[in-house]
Motif scaffolding. Sequence first.
Motif, PDB file in Angstrom:
ATOM      1  N   ILE A 352      45.900  -3.547   5.921  1.00 57.78           N
ATOM      2  CA  ILE A 352      47.282  -3.214   6.304  1.00 57.78           C
ATOM      3  C   ILE A 352      47.496  -1.705   6.372  1.00 57.78           C
ATOM      4  CG2 ILE A 352      49.645  -3.195   5.399  1.00 57.78           C
ATOM      5  CD1 ILE A 352      49.399  -6.098   4.754  1.00 57.78           C
ATOM      6  N   GLU A 353      46.958  -0.993   5.393  1.00 60.10           N
ATOM      7  CA  GLU A 353      47.156   0.463   5.358  1.00 60.10           C
ATOM      8  C   GLU A 353      46.508   1.157   6.553  1.00 60.10           C
ATOM      9  OE1 GLU A 353      49.018   2.058   3.194  1.00 60.10           O
ATOM     10  OE2 GLU A 353      49.514   0.193   2.162  1.00 60.10           O
ATOM     11  N   GLU A 354      45.442   0.550   7.104  1.00 58.92           N
ATOM     12  CA  GLU A 354      44.697   1.177   8.202  1.00 58.92           C
ATOM     13  C   GLU A 354      45.089   0.609   9.558  1.00 58.92           C
ATOM     14  OE1 GLU A 354      42.509   3.703   7.885  1.00 58.92           O
ATOM     15  OE2 GLU A 354      43.057   3.753   5.770  1.00 58.92           O
ATOM     16  N   LEU A 355      46.101  -0.254   9.578  1.00 64.66           N
ATOM     17  CA  LEU A 355      46.470  -0.924  10.809  1.00 64.66           C
ATOM     18  C   LEU A 355      46.825   0.103  11.896  1.00 64.66           C
ATOM     19  CD1 LEU A 355      46.592  -3.968  11.303  1.00 64.66           C
ATOM     20  CD2 LEU A 355      49.072  -3.821  11.168  1.00 64.66           C
ATOM     21  N   GLY A 356      46.256  -0.083  13.078  1.00 67.54           N
ATOM     22  CA  GLY A 356      46.498   0.836  14.188  1.00 67.54           C
ATOM     23  C   GLY A 356      45.428   1.892  14.343  1.00 67.54           C
ATOM     24  N   ARG A 357      44.501   1.957  13.373  1.00 69.75           N
ATOM     25  CA  ARG A 357      43.411   2.935  13.491  1.00 69.75           C
ATOM     26  C   ARG A 357      42.431   2.471  14.564  1.00 69.75           C
ATOM     27  NH1 ARG A 357      38.487   2.969  11.280  1.00 69.75           N
ATOM     28  NH2 ARG A 357      38.969   1.378   9.704  1.00 69.75           N
ATOM     29  N   PRO A 358      41.975   3.383  15.421  1.00 71.30           N
ATOM     30  CA  PRO A 358      40.999   3.012  16.459  1.00 71.30           C
ATOM     31  C   PRO A 358      39.739   2.396  15.862  1.00 71.30           C
ATOM     32  CG  PRO A 358      41.888   5.185  16.899  1.00 71.30           C
ATOM     33  CD  PRO A 358      42.383   4.780  15.535  1.00 71.30           C
ATOM     34  N   PHE A 359      39.188   1.409  16.553  1.00 74.33           N
ATOM     35  CA  PHE A 359      37.959   0.693  16.184  1.00 74.33           C
ATOM     36  C   PHE A 359      38.129  -0.155  14.919  1.00 74.33           C
ATOM     37  CE2 PHE A 359      36.314   4.500  18.462  1.00 74.33           C
ATOM     38  CZ  PHE A 359      35.899   3.827  19.600  1.00 74.33           C
ATOM     39  N   LEU A 360      39.375  -0.411  14.511  1.00 76.63           N
ATOM     40  CA  LEU A 360      39.605  -1.315  13.385  1.00 76.63           C
ATOM     41  C   LEU A 360      39.769  -2.724  13.937  1.00 76.63           C
ATOM     42  CD1 LEU A 360      40.236  -1.738  10.328  1.00 76.63           C
ATOM     43  CD2 LEU A 360      42.658  -1.508  10.930  1.00 76.63           C
ATOM     44  N   SER A 361      38.785  -3.585  13.662  1.00 76.58           N
ATOM     45  CA  SER A 361      38.836  -4.952  14.165  1.00 76.58           C
ATOM     46  C   SER A 361      38.117  -5.872  13.197  1.00 76.58           C
ATOM     47  CB  SER A 361      38.189  -5.045  15.555  1.00 76.58           C
ATOM     48  OG  SER A 361      38.170  -6.381  15.999  1.00 76.58           O
ATOM     49  N   THR A 362      38.712  -7.061  13.029  1.00 80.70           N
ATOM     50  CA  THR A 362      38.080  -8.079  12.180  1.00 80.70           C
ATOM     51  C   THR A 362      37.414  -9.149  13.041  1.00 80.70           C
ATOM     52  OG1 THR A 362      40.167  -9.318  12.105  1.00 80.70           O
ATOM     53  CG2 THR A 362      39.763  -7.737  10.337  1.00 80.70           C
ATOM     54  N   LYS A 363      37.489  -8.972  14.381  1.00 79.00           N
ATOM     55  CA  LYS A 363      36.924  -9.957  15.292  1.00 79.00           C
ATOM     56  C   LYS A 363      35.632  -9.415  15.902  1.00 79.00           C
ATOM     57  CE  LYS A 363      40.885 -10.087  17.547  1.00 79.00           C
ATOM     58  NZ  LYS A 363      41.921  -9.555  16.697  1.00 79.00           N
ATOM     59  N   PRO A 364      34.519 -10.131  15.773  1.00 77.32           N
ATOM     60  CA  PRO A 364      33.241  -9.697  16.354  1.00 77.32           C
ATOM     61  C   PRO A 364      33.363  -9.524  17.868  1.00 77.32           C
ATOM     62  CG  PRO A 364      32.916 -11.557  14.859  1.00 77.32           C
ATOM     63  CD  PRO A 364      34.394 -11.418  15.063  1.00 77.32           C
ATOM     64  N   GLY A 365      32.731  -8.461  18.381  1.00 75.07           N
ATOM     65  CA  GLY A 365      32.737  -8.235  19.822  1.00 75.07           C
ATOM     66  C   GLY A 365      33.964  -7.532  20.336  1.00 75.07           C
ATOM     67  N   HIS A 366      34.887  -7.152  19.448  1.00 77.36           N
ATOM     68  CA  HIS A 366      36.091  -6.440  19.861  1.00 77.36           C
ATOM     69  C   HIS A 366      35.999  -4.985  19.416  1.00 77.36           C
ATOM     70  CE1 HIS A 366      37.466 -10.580  20.217  1.00 77.36           C
ATOM     71  NE2 HIS A 366      38.505 -10.136  20.920  1.00 77.36           N
ATOM     72  N   GLN A 367      36.451  -4.092  20.301  1.00 75.09           N
ATOM     73  CA  GLN A 367      36.337  -2.665  19.992  1.00 75.09           C
ATOM     74  C   GLN A 367      37.459  -2.163  19.098  1.00 75.09           C
ATOM     75  OE1 GLN A 367      36.384  -1.559  24.120  1.00 75.09           O
ATOM     76  NE2 GLN A 367      38.454  -0.745  23.985  1.00 75.09           N
ATOM     77  N   GLY A 368      38.517  -2.976  18.901  1.00 77.48           N
ATOM     78  CA  GLY A 368      39.574  -2.598  17.975  1.00 77.48           C
ATOM     79  C   GLY A 368      40.455  -1.469  18.456  1.00 77.48           C
ATOM     80  N   MET A 369      40.712  -1.441  19.762  1.00 77.88           N
ATOM     81  CA  MET A 369      41.549  -0.373  20.323  1.00 77.88           C
ATOM     82  C   MET A 369      42.940  -0.875  20.713  1.00 77.88           C
ATOM     83  SD  MET A 369      39.919   2.511  20.342  1.00 77.88           S
ATOM     84  CE  MET A 369      40.710   3.466  21.621  1.00 77.88           C
ATOM     85  N   GLY A 370      43.125  -2.212  20.790  1.00 75.60           N
ATOM     86  CA  GLY A 370      44.383  -2.760  21.319  1.00 75.60           C
ATOM     87  C   GLY A 370      45.615  -2.298  20.588  1.00 75.60           C
ATOM     88  N   LEU A 371      45.614  -2.404  19.266  1.00 80.59           N
ATOM     89  CA  LEU A 371      46.798  -2.025  18.499  1.00 80.59           C
ATOM     90  C   LEU A 371      46.991  -0.514  18.477  1.00 80.59           C
ATOM     91  CD1 LEU A 371      49.051  -3.447  17.078  1.00 80.59           C
ATOM     92  CD2 LEU A 371      47.755  -3.358  14.943  1.00 80.59           C
TER      93      LEU A 371
END
Length: 416
Positions: A352-371
Amino acid sequence: MDGKFGNFLDDNNDLDLNVDMIINALPFGVLVANVKGEFKHMNTKISEIWGGDPSKRTRHSIYDNYEGYYKNTGKKIAVGEWAVVKAVEKAESTFGEVIDIIRLDGKKATILNSAIPLFDDTGNVKGAILTISDITDENKIEWELDIHKRYLHNLVEEKTSEIQAQNRKLQEEISEHKRMLKQKDRIDKLKLVGDIAVGFAHEIRNPLTTVKGFLQVFKMRDEFKGHLDSIELMLSELDYTDEIIKDFLTLADNKRNEINRYNLNDCIQKIKPVIMAQSAVDEKKLIIEMASELPDTLIDEIEIQQLILNLATNALESMESDKSLTIKTEVENDHVVLSVKDEGPGISDSIIEELGRPFLSTKPGHQGMGLSVCYSIARRNNADIDFETGPSGTVFFVKFPVFIKKEEDLEAETTE
């Protein structure tokens, strides 16, 4: 006596001697006044309690100046507030009023004061009867203790309420301050990433474009036909890398956008088919609840569509089949609010504290940039993002300021 006090209060009739003797024998003071407030009868106890004969005063009336104070508040009793006056003037009854008085001889006393109106055959107020008891000695300590108890009780309750209110306000301020600090930290990080992205995007894209060009040339040559699968894989990876760079550039503050007056409902309607198709493929339900009358706001239509799609995609990916995604618009004070709600397991406390940080993703194969992109788009469109999460799901709120027309715009519309 027949229960009616017509003769009892007439100016030209005297009380029966037996009645007079009975009233004088009572252990408390009794005073009868007519509708004008004039004394028509009083027993000897009245004089004893008041330290003098009130009937010997100039006016012989309930409207003379008597000094008394309510025991529970200490407030001085005005002429019109005495129980006997209210009985005569307003037909009000008073029972067991505790009053501190200054007697006619200047001494202090405490009395138990009661008064009731007297009516004639037609129901009109004919006068009033007052009874008083002297409780100065026997009840002084008890009354004072009771008053102190009530005062202390009320004081404790009052101070407790004040402390609780101040504590609630302080907790709210602390929570809001923490939220603002998190928001600022998140924005600062995204700005830093965006600034870095602008700096190296062109430097990376130029050599990548060159490599991509050579691979496309090699793809057409006969000597590389045995390596077509590898070439296609490399071209695919280059496209994926280019997409990441585009997302990075989206984080930049200096990214150009076109802000115009727009209605958020229209924005949702345009991308509704895309979200419907995505939810259908995932076997999930889509619920859209748009406010019937939604004010316009100043936004970049394309960017906000991307924000909604990103939030919707994240929500759909967080849920199992048959769960529902709810997209809603409403007006809250001077803001248009977009909410995107899922029925997933909620966001883990660890991220929660890191939500919105680039490349933060809990889903395999996702780059974690959407949020991260959503936060950047919101910032450029003067909007705020907040969220609530729990075991039953997560809802993201995006708040846009309502578009307010300037005076010159209103004048122009009036002229047209």
